[in-house]
Structure formats: structure tokens, C-alpha cells
Write a protein that holds these residues in place. Structure first.
Motif, PDB file in Angstrom:
ATOM      1  N   ASP A 257       0.862  -1.225   0.126  1.00 10.80           N
ATOM      2  CA  ASP A 257       0.163  -0.182  -0.032  1.00 10.80           C
ATOM      3  C   ASP A 257       0.792   1.237  -0.173  1.00 10.80           C
ATOM      4  OD1 ASP A 257      -2.504  -1.181  -0.019  1.00 10.80           O
ATOM      5  OD2 ASP A 257      -2.076  -1.812   1.937  1.00 10.80           O
ATOM      6  N   ALA A 258       0.192   2.272  -0.127  1.00  8.47           N
ATOM      7  CA  ALA A 258       0.865   3.741  -0.278  1.00  8.47           C
ATOM      8  C   ALA A 258       0.111   4.684   0.739  1.00  8.47           C
ATOM      9  CB  ALA A 258       1.100   4.419  -1.620  1.00  8.47           C
ATOM     10  N   ALA A 276       2.183  -0.479  -4.270  1.00  8.83           N
ATOM     11  CA  ALA A 276       1.076   0.135  -4.184  1.00  8.83           C
ATOM     12  C   ALA A 276      -0.129  -0.218  -5.083  1.00  8.83           C
ATOM     13  CB  ALA A 276       1.173   1.684  -4.748  1.00  8.83           C
TER      14      ALA A 276
END
Length: 327
Positions: A257-258, A276
Motif C-alpha cells: 500500500d501507499a 502500491a
């Protein structure tokens, strides 16, 4: 004249009686018009106030508005099947036209989702999915196995030929997405003989538990060279564990994720890479498939969203993949 008035009264009564009769056969309104179509959609993500799901909500809301539908979001306070079941059950006797949901447990959420489907609601799975996906008209998610593989390849590129052990942090057993990421990572890591995956550790999606798992691994594994965290809560907790131990930059942290905190951590050197997703696109596609099902148009049963490996060197060029905190 009296005859004409009497005849008119009889005719008026006949018209009124016919109108009442037409209402009794189920037509809505005095003019017999059909009821308006249900254009209400509901999104129930995995947990509230998490940038991934906020970004998904933003994408879904924008698409629903564009297509002339309304979308309400109801998120549990924690990533927990019991809490999410309460949200599903709260739909009650006024179900939406379609439910977009990220099941928090691939088995436990089957029964409550089934009850909603039985009321005629179209089901679309976003991000996570049930083991039995037959209820859903469409499922949209990243290829999470591929995401884990991408994480392993990224770590291998960062460490080169240096040997060491790698800690894999999963969230909650039974979460389809993170389980696939962990499995993809550990399987792909076997291609690099200098790297050895430790037993997968579960964090219950709590940053504090992730930090504690990292602390324990550092104490028990002197050659710890990398950590793969399967979602943003685990990654943020892992970064805290490394920070507390003074190991920032010495152990390579690959996050999934980001989120804003993860992006800041990558910029500051707390992470060495992020994998991401594109949650806004998942939300958009979820609405598109729900509306297609409602309007009798072709539906795509399975859609795979893109994944992107981001390191500090290409951080600024990847800003379109950063998650949001508000729409």
C-alpha cells in the motif's frame, strides 16, 4: 335535464371506481405510474478511516454520481467480521440496489451477505472476497499473489547477494488478500537462495502487534535482513518496531500500500519500497459493474487492478498511486 345530470353522476362514479380498482392491482400513484427504480448503492469496506478504503470510497462516489446513482458508505471501526456483520445486517428491510463490500473474513461473511442477496441486492466484491464467490456478480481486486511476488523481487534487488532471513507479517487469518500476498512473497523468495523466509506472523491488523513482532524477530534472528508487511497497518507498525530498535535502514522494509504515513516513511528511509495498489480504480470499477448488473448490461465477473513497486528513486514520479485521507 334531470336525466342528463343523473347520467353524468353515474359516469363520474364509474370513472372513480375504475381509478380505485387500478390502484388495487399494485400500480403506484393515482396516475398508475411505475415506482421509481432503486438507485441506491452501499459500500461497506473493511475498516473506517484507512487511506486505502478512503481512496476506494472516493473513486466509487465519483463514479456513482457520474452515472446518476447515490452511494452511502458504512465502515466498521475495526477490521473484524462481527463488526462488519453488524453493518450488513443494518441494511435490514430497506436493502440497496447493490452492495459493494470488502469481506473481512472469507468464510464468516458468507451468511450475512447471502441474506442481503436474497432480498434482491446485487453483490460486488471489492478488494477482498469470499471463498465462495458465487453470490457476487463481479469481484474487483489487485492480483495479490502477484503483489507478493513483486515484493520478493523488489527485496532481492535491494539486498543483492547478501544473505539473511526475512520476516513476513500478515494481518488476520482468513483475510483473502493479505494471505495471498504472504503466500506469493514466500513462494517467490525461494528463487533467491541467499534469502530465507521465517514463519509468517499474524498481527491482527494492529500496528502495535506488528511492532511487537518485529521486536521479537530482531531479538531472535541476528541475520534479519528484510521485512515484508502485507498491508499499511502492518507496515506502519513494523516501521515503529525498527525505529524503536534503532534498526531503520539496516533492515529492509517492504510495505504493501501507499498510505500518507508509508509514503513519508519511504521518503525518510524507514521503508525501502512500497507495493502500491489502485484503490480508487477498484471503487470505480465496483460501481461500474454494479450498475451494469442493475441495468441488464454485460458484467465482467473478475477484474484485476494494477500494482506498482515504488522505491525512493521513483517516489515523486509515482504520486498518482498515493492513497488519500479524504475525498
Amino acid at each position: 335535464m334531470r336525466k342528463y345530470l343523473a347520467a353524468g353522476a353515474v359516469a363520474a362514479a364509474a370513472v372513480l371506481l375504475a381509478a380505485c380498482g387500478s390502484g388495487q392491482v399494485g400500480q403506484s400513484g393515482s396516475n398508475g405510474s411505475a415506482p421509481p427504480p432503486n438507485k441506491n448503492l452501499v459500500l461497506i469496506p473493511g475498516v473506517q478511516a484507512e487511506p486505502f478504503y478512503i481512496s476506494m470510497q472516493c473513486g466509487a462516489q465519483a463514479e456513482a454520481q457520474k452515472l446518476g446513482y447515490t452511494l452511502d458508505t458504512s465502515a466498521p471501526q475495526k477490521f473484524d467480521a462481527a463488526l462488519q456483520t453488524e453493518k450488513v445486517n443494518a441494511l435490514g428491510s430497506n436493502p440497496p440496489a447493490a452492495l459493494l463490500i470488502a469481506p473481512t473474513d472469507d468464510t464468516a461473511m458468507l451468511a450475512p451477505i447471502q441474506q442481503v442477496a436474497n432480498r434482491g441486492t446485487k453483490i460486488v466484491q471489492v478488494d477482498t472476497s469470499l471463498k465462495d464467490s458465487s453470490l457476487a456478480v463481479s469481484s474487483i481486486s489487485s492480483d495479490n499473489t502477484q503483489g507478493g511476488q513483486l515484493g520478493a523481487d523488489t527485496l532481492a534487488q535491494l539486498v543483492g547477494d547478501r544473505p539473511g532471513s526475512v520476516l513476513v507479517l500478515d494481518t488476520i487469518a482468513g483475510t483473502s488478500t493479505t494471505a495471498a500476498r504472504a503466500a506469493g512473497f514466500t513462494e517467490q523468495l525461494k528463487k533467491y537462495p541467499n534469502l530465507k523466509a521465517l514463519e509468517v506472523q499474524f498481527t491482527q491488523n494492529e500496528p502495535e502487534q506488528a511492532a511487537a513482532k518485529v521486536t521479537a524477530a530482531l531479538a531472535a534472528t541476528p541475520d534479519l535482513i528484510g521485512i515484508f508487511a502485507t498491508n499499511l497497518n502492518t507496515g506502519e507498525g513494523a516501521a515503529t518496531g525498527l525505529r524503536n530498535a534503532g534498526k531503520i535502514g539496516q533492515v529492509n522494509l517492504i510495505g504493501f500500500d501507499a498510505s500518507p504515513a508509508e509514503v513519508t516513511g519511504l521518503r525518510n528511509g524507514e521503508y525501502q519500497a512500497l507495493i502500491a495498489q489502485d484503490p480508487a480504480e477498484i471503487g470505480k470499477q465496483g460501481v461500474d459493474q454494479a450498475v451494469a448488473a442493475l441495468e441488464g448490461k454485460p458484467v465482467t465477473p473478475k477484474i484485476t487492478a494494477g500494482l506498482h513497486s515504488i522505491t525512493k528513486s521513483d517516489l515523486d514520479a509515482s504520486s498518482q498511486y498515493f492513497y488519500k485521507q479524504s475525498c
